[in-house]
Design a protein around this motif. Structure first.
Motif, PDB file in Angstrom:
ATOM      1  N   ALA A  30       0.830  -1.209   0.000  1.00 45.84           N
ATOM      2  CA  ALA A  30       0.000   0.000   0.000  1.00 45.84           C
ATOM      3  C   ALA A  30       0.864   1.259   0.000  1.00 45.84           C
ATOM      4  N   GLN A  31       2.085   1.140   0.531  1.00 49.26           N
ATOM      5  CA  GLN A  31       3.011   2.290   0.546  1.00 49.26           C
ATOM      6  C   GLN A  31       3.819   2.379  -0.752  1.00 49.26           C
ATOM      7  N   ASP A  32       3.509   1.524  -1.712  1.00 48.02           N
ATOM      8  CA  ASP A  32       4.144   1.502  -3.032  1.00 48.02           C
ATOM      9  C   ASP A  32       5.554   0.934  -3.002  1.00 48.02           C
ATOM     10  N   ASP A  33       5.929   0.271  -1.904  1.00 47.84           N
ATOM     11  CA  ASP A  33       7.203  -0.422  -1.860  1.00 47.84           C
ATOM     12  C   ASP A  33       7.013  -1.831  -2.419  1.00 47.84           C
ATOM     13  N   VAL A  34       8.116  -2.540  -2.607  1.00 48.44           N
ATOM     14  CA  VAL A  34       8.035  -3.900  -3.123  1.00 48.44           C
ATOM     15  C   VAL A  34       7.647  -4.837  -1.968  1.00 48.44           C
ATOM     16  N   GLU A  35       6.517  -5.474  -2.130  1.00 51.05           N
ATOM     17  CA  GLU A  35       6.069  -6.460  -1.148  1.00 51.05           C
ATOM     18  C   GLU A  35       6.779  -7.784  -1.383  1.00 51.05           C
ATOM     19  N   ARG A  36       6.782  -8.198  -2.630  1.00 49.05           N
ATOM     20  CA  ARG A  36       7.508  -9.413  -3.007  1.00 49.05           C
ATOM     21  C   ARG A  36       7.585  -9.525  -4.527  1.00 49.05           C
ATOM     22  N   ILE A  37       8.406 -10.451  -4.976  1.00 45.63           N
ATOM     23  CA  ILE A  37       8.523 -10.768  -6.399  1.00 45.63           C
ATOM     24  C   ILE A  37       7.950 -12.162  -6.592  1.00 45.63           C
ATOM     25  N   VAL A  38       6.962 -12.277  -7.480  1.00 43.67           N
ATOM     26  CA  VAL A  38       6.294 -13.555  -7.705  1.00 43.67           C
ATOM     27  C   VAL A  38       6.601 -14.035  -9.116  1.00 43.67           C
ATOM     28  N   GLU A  39       7.182 -15.230  -9.223  1.00 36.59           N
ATOM     29  CA  GLU A  39       7.458 -15.794 -10.536  1.00 36.59           C
ATOM     30  C   GLU A  39       6.150 -16.106 -11.266  1.00 36.59           C
ATOM     31  N   HIS A  40       6.186 -16.029 -12.582  1.00 33.58           N
ATOM     32  CA  HIS A  40       4.976 -16.213 -13.389  1.00 33.58           C
ATOM     33  C   HIS A  40       4.271 -17.533 -13.070  1.00 33.58           C
ATOM     34  N   LYS A  41       5.048 -18.590 -12.959  1.00 37.36           N
ATOM     35  CA  LYS A  41       4.437 -19.909 -12.743  1.00 37.36           C
ATOM     36  C   LYS A  41       3.765 -20.014 -11.379  1.00 37.36           C
ATOM     37  N   ASP A  42       4.181 -19.163 -10.421  1.00 39.70           N
ATOM     38  CA  ASP A  42       3.618 -19.188  -9.074  1.00 39.70           C
ATOM     39  C   ASP A  42       2.550 -18.124  -8.850  1.00 39.70           C
ATOM     40  N   ALA A  43       2.341 -17.264  -9.835  1.00 44.13           N
ATOM     41  CA  ALA A  43       1.432 -16.124  -9.664  1.00 44.13           C
ATOM     42  C   ALA A  43      -0.027 -16.541  -9.790  1.00 44.13           C
ATOM     43  N   THR A  44      -0.870 -15.847  -9.034  1.00 43.92           N
ATOM     44  CA  THR A  44      -2.307 -16.033  -9.187  1.00 43.92           C
ATOM     45  C   THR A  44      -2.766 -15.340 -10.458  1.00 43.92           C
ATOM     46  N   GLU A  45      -4.012 -15.597 -10.846  1.00 42.91           N
ATOM     47  CA  GLU A  45      -4.538 -14.945 -12.044  1.00 42.91           C
ATOM     48  C   GLU A  45      -4.524 -13.434 -11.884  1.00 42.91           C
ATOM     49  N   GLU A  46      -4.816 -12.963 -10.693  1.00 42.84           N
ATOM     50  CA  GLU A  46      -4.815 -11.514 -10.440  1.00 42.84           C
ATOM     51  C   GLU A  46      -3.396 -10.961 -10.554  1.00 42.84           C
ATOM     52  N   GLN A  47      -2.425 -11.683  -9.992  1.00 39.28           N
ATOM     53  CA  GLN A  47      -1.037 -11.212 -10.062  1.00 39.28           C
ATOM     54  C   GLN A  47      -0.496 -11.235 -11.481  1.00 39.28           C
TER      55      GLN A  47
END
Length: 456
Positions: free
Chosen positions: A146-163
C-alpha cells in the motif's frame, strides 16, 4: 554519496547459445556482452567491480583484464550462490552494491545511475530495477504494498490470475545495501524445486528483517534484454546498432539509410560526414569530418582523416590522410598509409606500404611492401613483385617518378626522383634520378601474316 560497488554475474556457460564460445563473450556491435556491462557499470560511478566467473573463466579475464576483480563459482548453484562468492572481497565493506548479469549488454550508465540515485535517496536496503511490459508473460511480477514499496517478487508460474495481470516485472538487476545483502545471503537456502540459491530470496529476508525494498521503473524496457540464445543476440545487436547510429546522427553525421549501416561501439565519426547504404565500420576505426563513405564499404581498425572519399572499398588497419580518394573496388590491407590527396582507384590493392602526397594509382595495380614518394604516377597494371616464394622484399620510388603501364617492379629496387619506367618494363635493378628505364624485346613485324594465317 556512499561507496558504489558491483557484482557482475558471468559464470554461466549459456547452453542455449549452442556455441563453443561462452555466452557473455558473444559480441554485440563489436564488444563482448560482458564488456558492455562493465563499461556501463564503471560509467555509473562504481568504484569496485567483482565479476563472478566459472565457465570460460580465463577467457573472461583476458577480455576484462584489470577492469574488474574476480571470484570463482566452481558450481553454478543459482544467482544467490553466485553473489555469495564475492563475500570474501566485499562483505566487510560499507556502501551500495549493484548486482547485474553479464548477458545484459544494453543497459546504459544513465539507467544504472538513476537506480543508484533512487536507492540512496530513499535509504532503502534493496531496490529492484523494474520495467513495464504490455505482455509480461514469463516474467517475475512486482507486487507492491500500500506504501508503493516492493512487497515481493512472484514468478509467473507461481502467480495467481490476479497477479498475472500486473505489468511491472523484475529485470534481474538490483542495488542493495552491501551489509544487508551479505547478511541475507548467509540465510538463503536451496529448499526449492531447482535446488538452487536464488538472489530474489534476499528480498523477502531483508523485508523480514525490517528493511525497506523499493523499485525503480526504467524508461526503456529494451535495455533489460537478457541474451540467452541466438535470437536474443540478434535482437541485442539490432537495438545497439540503432542506438549507435542515432548517436552519430545527433552528432552531425548523415546517413542515407541508417537501418542498413553497421557501426561498432568504439568507432568515431566527425560531423558532416555522409554514410551511404551497406557500410560496415568496425573496431577502433575513426572517420574525420566531411568525409564520404560510399555504399558497401568496409573499414576495420583504420584512421580516416577529414575530407576523404571512399567508394565501395575495403580498408583494414590502415591510415588515410586528408583529401585522399579510395575506390571504387580498392583494397587497403594492413599497415598501408596514404598521404594527403593520394588517389587509389579501381581494383588497386595496397599492402604494408607508404604512399606520399598527391601520388596516384588509378587502376589494376598491386603495391606491396613499398615506400612511394610524392607526386608519382603509377600506370595501369603495375605490380610490385615483393615475394620470391620465401621472403618479402621492399622497394622505394622517389618523388615525381612516372611508372608506365604494365610495369613489374621486382623488389628490392630503388627508383630515383623524376625517373621514368617505360610501359611494359620489368625493373630488376635500381634506376637513377631522372633516368628512363626500359626493358623490352625488340619489336619485329612479319609482313603478309594474314594470308599465312588463312593458309594454316
Amino acid at each position: 554519496m556512499s561507496k558504489r560497488m558491483a557484482v557482475v554475474l558471468a559464470a554461466g556457460k549459456g547452453t542455449r547459445m549452442k556455441s563453443s564460445l561462452y555466452k557473455v563473450l558473444h559480441p554485440v556491435c563489436g564488444l563482448p556482452m560482458v564488456e558492455h556491462v562493465i563499461r556501463a557499470v564503471k560509467a555509473s560511478q562504481v568504484e569496485e567491480i567483482v565479476t563472478i566467473i566459472g565457465h570460460g573463466a580465463q577467457q573472461v579475464k583476458e577480455v576484462l583484464g584489470d577492469a574488474s576483480r574476480y571470484a570463482m563459482q566452481e558450481e553454478q548453484l543459482g544467482t544467490g550462490h553466485a553473489v555469495l562468492q564475492a563475500a570474501e572481497l566485499l562483505a566487510d565493506q560499507e556502501g551500495q552494491t549493484l548486482v547485474i548479469c553479464g548477458d545484459t549488454p544494453l543497459f546504459t550508465a544513465e539507467t544504472l545511475s538513476e537506480l543508484f540515485a533512487q536507492h540512496e535517496a530513499r535509504g532503502a536496503q534493496a531496490t529492484v530495477l523494474t520495467a513495464i511490459l504490455a505482455d509480461a508473460t514469463g516474467y517475475g511480477r512486482i507486487v507492491r504494498s500500500a506504501q508503493d514499496d516492493v512487497e515481493r517478487i512472484v514468478e509467473h508460474k507461481d502467480a495467481t490470475e490476479e497477479q498475472r495481470q500486473i505489468k511491472e516485472i523484475n529485470t534481474g538487476t538490483f542495488v542493495f545495501d552491501n551489509q544487508a545483502l551479505f547478511k541475507a545471503l548467509a540465510k538463503v537456502t536451496n529448499q526449492n524445486a531447482q535446488g538452487e540459491y536464488y538472489l530474489t530470496d534476499v528480498i523477502e529476508l531483508i523485508k523480514a528483517d525490517g528493511g525497506l525494498v523499493g523499485a525503480h521503473v526504467m524508461a526503456d524496457h529494451l535495455e533489460s534484454l537478457g541474451v540467452n540464445d541466438r535470437r536474443a543476440l540478434s535482437q541485442a545487436n539490432q537495438i545497439m546498432s540503432r542506438r549507435i547510429n542515432q548517436a552519430h546522427m545527433v552528432a552531425g553525421v548523415s546517413f542515407m539509410n541508417p537501418d542498413t549501416v553497421y557501426i561498432e561501439t568504439d568507432v568515431t565519426i566527425g560531423p558532416d560526414t555522409v554514410i551511404e547504404n551497406g557500410v560496415l565500420l568496425k573496431g577502433k576505426t575513426s572517420i574525420g569530418s566531411s568525409c564520404y563513405i560510399g555504399a558497401n564499404t568496409e573499414i576495420v581498425d583504420s584512421q580516416i582523416a577529414d575530407q576523404v572519399k571512399i567508394t565501395q572499398s575495403v580498408i583494414e588497419s590502415s591510415t588515410v590522410a586528408e583529401g585522399a580518394t579510395v575506390g571504387p573496388f580498392a583494397h587497403l590491407r594492413p599497415k598501408s598509409y596514404l598521404g594527403k590527396d593520394v588517389h587509389i582507384g579501381n581494383f588497386v590493392e595496397v599492402k604494408n606500404s607508404t604512399i606520399g602526397q598527391g601520388t596516384k594509382s588509378g587502376h589494376l595495380t598491386y603495391i606491396g611492401d613499398a615506400d612511394l614518394g610524392e607526386g608519382i604516377n603509377i600506370g595501369c597494371g603495375t605490380i610490385f613483385v615483393n615475394y620470391d616464394g620465401k621472403r618479402k622484399f621492399r622497394s622505394k620510388v622517389g618523388d615525381q617518378a612516372f611508372i608506365g603501364c604494365n610495369a613489374n617492379i621486382v623488389s628490392p629496387v630503388e627508383i630515383g626522383q623524376r625517373a621514368f619506367i617505360a610501359a611494359g618494363a620489368t625493373i630488376t635493378n635500381d634506376v637513377p634520378d631522372e633516368a628512363l628505364a626500359i626493358s623490352r624485346v625488340e619489336q619485329s613485324n612479319i609482313s603478309n601474316y594474314w594470308q599465312k594465317f588463312l593458309n594454316k
